[in-house]
Design a protein around this motif. Structure first.
Motif, PDB file in Angstrom:
ATOM      1  N   TYR A  34       0.801  -1.224   0.000  1.00  0.00           N
ATOM      2  CA  TYR A  34       0.000   0.000   0.000  1.00  0.00           C
ATOM      3  C   TYR A  34       0.829   1.266   0.000  1.00  0.00           C
ATOM      4  CZ  TYR A  34      -3.209  -3.596   1.458  1.00  0.00           C
ATOM      5  OH  TYR A  34      -3.931  -4.743   1.533  1.00  0.00           O
ATOM      6  N   ASN A  35       2.063   1.163   0.373  1.00  0.00           N
ATOM      7  CA  ASN A  35       2.898   2.352   0.510  1.00  0.00           C
ATOM      8  C   ASN A  35       4.135   2.182  -0.381  1.00  0.00           C
ATOM      9  OD1 ASN A  35       3.916   4.739   1.357  1.00  0.00           O
ATOM     10  ND2 ASN A  35       4.465   4.066   3.407  1.00  0.00           N
ATOM     11  N   PHE A  36       3.991   2.559  -1.656  1.00  0.00           N
ATOM     12  CA  PHE A  36       5.100   2.369  -2.584  1.00  0.00           C
ATOM     13  C   PHE A  36       5.047   3.404  -3.689  1.00  0.00           C
ATOM     14  CE2 PHE A  36       1.562  -0.166  -4.068  1.00  0.00           C
ATOM     15  CZ  PHE A  36       1.528   0.094  -5.417  1.00  0.00           C
ATOM     16  N   ASP A  37       6.176   3.553  -4.361  1.00  0.00           N
ATOM     17  CA  ASP A  37       6.285   4.427  -5.523  1.00  0.00           C
ATOM     18  C   ASP A  37       5.985   3.580  -6.756  1.00  0.00           C
ATOM     19  OD1 ASP A  37       6.934   6.702  -7.100  1.00  0.00           O
ATOM     20  OD2 ASP A  37       8.929   5.838  -7.456  1.00  0.00           O
ATOM     21  N   VAL A  38       5.083   4.004  -7.579  1.00  0.00           N
ATOM     22  CA  VAL A  38       4.610   3.207  -8.711  1.00  0.00           C
ATOM     23  C   VAL A  38       5.753   2.890  -9.674  1.00  0.00           C
ATOM     24  CG1 VAL A  38       3.063   3.189 -10.702  1.00  0.00           C
ATOM     25  CG2 VAL A  38       2.284   4.118  -8.531  1.00  0.00           C
ATOM     26  N   PRO A  55      -0.407 -10.335  -7.847  1.00  0.00           N
ATOM     27  CA  PRO A  55      -1.866 -10.379  -7.700  1.00  0.00           C
ATOM     28  C   PRO A  55      -2.298 -11.061  -6.401  1.00  0.00           C
ATOM     29  CG  PRO A  55      -1.276 -10.913  -9.951  1.00  0.00           C
ATOM     30  CD  PRO A  55      -0.009 -10.848  -9.168  1.00  0.00           C
ATOM     31  N   ALA A  56      -1.576 -12.087  -6.001  1.00  0.00           N
ATOM     32  CA  ALA A  56      -1.924 -12.766  -4.747  1.00  0.00           C
ATOM     33  C   ALA A  56      -1.697 -11.830  -3.564  1.00  0.00           C
ATOM     34  CB  ALA A  56      -1.100 -14.042  -4.590  1.00  0.00           C
ATOM     35  N   LYS A  57      -0.566 -11.092  -3.571  1.00  0.00           N
ATOM     36  CA  LYS A  57      -0.290 -10.147  -2.486  1.00  0.00           C
ATOM     37  C   LYS A  57      -1.349  -9.048  -2.448  1.00  0.00           C
ATOM     38  CE  LYS A  57       4.744 -10.480  -2.069  1.00  0.00           C
ATOM     39  NZ  LYS A  57       5.999  -9.716  -2.209  1.00  0.00           N
ATOM     40  N   LEU A  58      -1.709  -8.558  -3.638  1.00  0.00           N
ATOM     41  CA  LEU A  58      -2.726  -7.507  -3.704  1.00  0.00           C
ATOM     42  C   LEU A  58      -4.080  -8.026  -3.232  1.00  0.00           C
ATOM     43  CD1 LEU A  58      -1.795  -5.698  -7.025  1.00  0.00           C
ATOM     44  CD2 LEU A  58      -1.521  -4.844  -4.698  1.00  0.00           C
ATOM     45  N   ALA A  59      -4.435  -9.249  -3.602  1.00  0.00           N
ATOM     46  CA  ALA A  59      -5.705  -9.836  -3.152  1.00  0.00           C
ATOM     47  C   ALA A  59      -5.709  -9.976  -1.640  1.00  0.00           C
ATOM     48  CB  ALA A  59      -5.925 -11.183  -3.830  1.00  0.00           C
ATOM     49  N   GLN A  60      -4.579 -10.410  -1.081  1.00  0.00           N
ATOM     50  CA  GLN A  60      -4.480 -10.547   0.369  1.00  0.00           C
ATOM     51  C   GLN A  60      -4.615  -9.170   1.033  1.00  0.00           C
ATOM     52  OE1 GLN A  60      -0.715 -12.039   1.710  1.00  0.00           O
ATOM     53  NE2 GLN A  60      -1.374 -12.216   3.854  1.00  0.00           N
ATOM     54  N   ILE A  62      -6.183  -6.547  -0.151  1.00  0.00           N
ATOM     55  CA  ILE A  62      -7.579  -6.110  -0.296  1.00  0.00           C
ATOM     56  C   ILE A  62      -8.446  -6.789   0.752  1.00  0.00           C
ATOM     57  CG2 ILE A  62      -9.607  -6.244  -1.815  1.00  0.00           C
ATOM     58  CD1 ILE A  62      -7.666  -5.783  -4.174  1.00  0.00           C
ATOM     59  N   SER A  63      -8.191  -8.072   0.983  1.00  0.00           N
ATOM     60  CA  SER A  63      -8.931  -8.804   2.007  1.00  0.00           C
ATOM     61  C   SER A  63      -8.696  -8.188   3.386  1.00  0.00           C
ATOM     62  CB  SER A  63      -8.509 -10.280   1.991  1.00  0.00           C
ATOM     63  OG  SER A  63      -9.115 -10.976   3.051  1.00  0.00           O
ATOM     64  N   GLN A  64      -7.453  -7.832   3.683  1.00  0.00           N
ATOM     65  CA  GLN A  64      -7.138  -7.205   4.970  1.00  0.00           C
ATOM     66  C   GLN A  64      -7.847  -5.856   5.097  1.00  0.00           C
ATOM     67  OE1 GLN A  64      -2.827  -7.131   4.819  1.00  0.00           O
ATOM     68  NE2 GLN A  64      -2.705  -8.568   6.541  1.00  0.00           N
ATOM     69  N   LEU A  65      -7.842  -5.098   4.012  1.00  0.00           N
ATOM     70  CA  LEU A  65      -8.524  -3.807   4.041  1.00  0.00           C
ATOM     71  C   LEU A  65     -10.018  -3.977   4.266  1.00  0.00           C
ATOM     72  CD1 LEU A  65      -6.796  -1.767   1.196  1.00  0.00           C
ATOM     73  CD2 LEU A  65      -6.747  -1.288   3.646  1.00  0.00           C
ATOM     74  N   ASP A  66     -10.628  -4.951   3.601  1.00  0.00           N
ATOM     75  CA  ASP A  66     -12.060  -5.219   3.790  1.00  0.00           C
ATOM     76  C   ASP A  66     -12.360  -5.567   5.237  1.00  0.00           C
ATOM     77  OD1 ASP A  66     -12.762  -4.682   1.190  1.00  0.00           O
ATOM     78  OD2 ASP A  66     -12.706  -6.788   0.542  1.00  0.00           O
ATOM     79  N   LYS A  67     -11.519  -6.432   5.842  1.00  0.00           N
ATOM     80  CA  LYS A  67     -11.722  -6.824   7.245  1.00  0.00           C
ATOM     81  C   LYS A  67     -11.591  -5.612   8.162  1.00  0.00           C
ATOM     82  CE  LYS A  67     -10.074 -11.568   6.674  1.00  0.00           C
ATOM     83  NZ  LYS A  67      -8.974 -12.494   6.944  1.00  0.00           N
TER      84      LYS A  67
END
Length: 175
Positions: A34-38, A55-60, A62-67
């Motif tokens: 979440y905290n990076f330079d593109v 994609p797996a890291k991003l999905a994880q 997103i799941s953490q953010l949803d929780k």
């Protein structure tokens, strides 16, 4: 949201209460997903060829953010409901103000129309008065000329003794 110092702040976290973000939020904010330079992140991903893992890291993430979002909503549901109710009452006040503004605009338009009509009448009457003054001046001159011409006729019929008076009357006539 990104702060002035480049750090990322999550809206609503730490706004009330202790002033510190919960440990889970701090962990999320420190997570490299979440905290990076593109540009740096993209070039590193291409060079390291770890694109399949992202994609797996991003999905994880997103799941953490949803929780975390769910936990925050549950923890602050009364405040959120109060804010929603406040927004509804503000919308009612706003609607009432818009109605009053519309009514006030109608009154202003009517007053403006009355002022414009009155101004146009004054302009028309002023023009008419100016024309009447010119006409009165011309009539006064005509009356003067008629009186002088009658006097001149009487003086001319008086013979030589009235000749000086006749000359003075001619001078007054401008002849």
């Amino acid at each position: 949201m990104e702060g002035c110092d480049g750090s990322v702040a999550v809206a609503g976290f730490g706004a009330r209460g202790s002033g510190a973000a919960p440990a889970t939020v701090r962990e999320l904010l420190q997570n490299e997903c979440y905290n990076f330079d593109v540009k740096t992140y993209t070039s590193q991903s291409i060079h390291q060829a770890v694109i399949a893992e992202q994609p797996a890291k991003l999905a994880q993430g997103i799941s953490q953010l949803d929780k975390e979002l769910h936990l925050q909503v549950v923890a602050r549901h009364e405040d959120l409901l109060a804010q929603a109710t406040g927004i509804e009452s503000l919308e009612g006040v706003l609607q009432m103000m818009q109605t009053r503004i519309g009514a006030l605009q109608g009154v202003v338009d009517r007053i403006k129309a009355k002022i414009v009509d009155s101004y146009n009448k004054i302009v028309a009457c002023s023009a008419q008065l100016a024309r009447l003054q010119v006409a009165c001046d011309l009539l006064w001159r005509i009356i003067c000329i008629l009186n002088l011409s009658k006097r001149l006729q009487g003086q001319l019929q008086g013979g030589s003794r009235e000749i000086t008076k006749a000359a003075q009357s001619l001078n007054e006539l401008g002849i």
